[in-house]
Design a protein around this motif. Structure first.
Motif, PDB file in Angstrom:
ATOM      1  N   LEU A   1      20.411  37.879  56.518  1.00 44.67           N
ATOM      2  CA  LEU A   1      21.264  36.711  56.276  1.00 44.67           C
ATOM      3  C   LEU A   1      21.249  35.764  57.466  1.00 44.67           C
ATOM      4  O   LEU A   1      21.209  34.538  57.296  1.00 44.67           O
ATOM      5  N   GLU A   2      21.267  36.312  58.677  1.00 43.68           N
ATOM      6  CA  GLU A   2      21.191  35.464  59.870  1.00 43.68           C
ATOM      7  C   GLU A   2      19.885  34.666  59.886  1.00 43.68           C
ATOM      8  O   GLU A   2      19.865  33.509  60.295  1.00 43.68           O
TER       9      GLU A   2
ATOM     10  N   ALA B   1      24.336  22.463  56.687  1.00 46.10           N
ATOM     11  CA  ALA B   1      23.289  21.716  55.977  1.00 46.10           C
ATOM     12  C   ALA B   1      23.133  22.167  54.526  1.00 46.10           C
ATOM     13  O   ALA B   1      22.283  21.646  53.800  1.00 46.10           O
ATOM     14  N   GLU B   2      23.961  23.116  54.072  1.00 46.39           N
ATOM     15  CA  GLU B   2      23.808  23.652  52.714  1.00 46.39           C
ATOM     16  C   GLU B   2      23.975  22.591  51.632  1.00 46.39           C
ATOM     17  O   GLU B   2      23.312  22.641  50.607  1.00 46.39           O
TER      18      GLU B   2
ATOM     19  N   SER C   1      27.024  34.003  46.093  1.00 44.78           N
ATOM     20  CA  SER C   1      27.240  33.071  47.197  1.00 44.78           C
ATOM     21  C   SER C   1      26.775  33.705  48.508  1.00 44.78           C
ATOM     22  O   SER C   1      27.157  34.828  48.833  1.00 44.78           O
ATOM     23  N   ARG C   2      25.955  32.983  49.239  1.00 41.19           N
ATOM     24  CA  ARG C   2      25.479  33.496  50.525  1.00 41.19           C
ATOM     25  C   ARG C   2      26.648  33.704  51.485  1.00 41.19           C
ATOM     26  O   ARG C   2      26.722  34.719  52.172  1.00 41.19           O
TER      27      ARG C   2
ATOM     28  N   LEU D   1      23.025  27.697  48.938  1.00 42.29           N
ATOM     29  CA  LEU D   1      24.361  28.259  48.746  1.00 42.29           C
ATOM     30  C   LEU D   1      24.323  29.657  48.135  1.00 42.29           C
ATOM     31  O   LEU D   1      25.314  30.376  48.213  1.00 42.29           O
ATOM     32  N   ILE D   2      23.195  30.006  47.517  1.00 39.19           N
ATOM     33  CA  ILE D   2      23.148  31.277  46.802  1.00 39.19           C
ATOM     34  C   ILE D   2      22.047  32.201  47.309  1.00 39.19           C
ATOM     35  O   ILE D   2      21.051  31.769  47.876  1.00 39.19           O
ATOM     36  N   VAL D   3      22.277  33.479  47.094  1.00 41.72           N
ATOM     37  CA  VAL D   3      21.284  34.529  47.309  1.00 41.72           C
ATOM     38  C   VAL D   3      21.035  35.138  45.937  1.00 41.72           C
ATOM     39  O   VAL D   3      21.972  35.405  45.185  1.00 41.72           O
TER      40      VAL D   3
END
Length: 159
Positions: free
Chosen positions: A122-123, A133-134, A68-69, A49-51
């Motif tokens: 990001l892709e 699936a996060e 947040s991604r 969920l995060i970057v």
């Protein structure tokens, strides 16, 4: 800035490692002065969920933010986020860029990010862990116990 490169460089230590992205970005001061700096974007499939964003200046301390991604990805094309983290698209001459605004306490910082390499990166993270699936990796029981400040399951057999 020594080592500053305006283009992106993706790094894979081994084929199974999650990707890291190193970008030359700009901190925007007073609305028009751009100060070059480096940024490292990291993705961990265990926490999809995060970057993690590490902002680095030459001969200075680094600062790490967790963003947040989804917020970051959406912000490359439309206004995204509120509060401490906001991202929105912009143009700088012929370049498509995005603004990243980070607010903490009484301070804020505005950064200009190149969209193309960040979007490609990001892709790639979405190929590793798709949005649907996060939530699969989350331990919902532990999360709820922490949020509710409830004690964990007892190992005692007493009543």
């Amino acid at each position: 800035m020594d080592g500053y490169r305006p283009d992106a460089q993706a790094r894979h230590d081994t084929p199974s490692d999650p990707p890291s992205l190193f970008l030359g970005i700009h901190r925007v001061l007073d609305g028009f002065v751009r100060h070059p700096m480096s940024a490292e974007f990291r993705f961990d499939p265990d926490f999809p969920l995060i970057v993690t964003l590490k902002l680095m200046v030459e001969q200075g301390a680094s600062v790490t933010w967790r963003i947040s991604r989804e917020l970051l990805h959406k912000g490359l094309h439309s206004v995204s986020g509120s509060g401490d983290v906001r991202v929105w698209p912009a143009r700088a001459g012929d370049r498509v860029t995005a603004w990243l605004l980070l607010d903490a306490r009484d301070m804020s910082a505005l950064f200009e990010l190149p969209v193309s390499p960040l979007e490609s990166w990001l892709e790639e993270t979405y190929r590793i862990t798709p949005p649907e699936a996060e939530m699969d990796a989350l331990d919902w029981d532990a999360f709820l116990m922490e949020v509710l400040d409830a004690p964990g399951p007892s190992t005692d057999s007493h009543l």
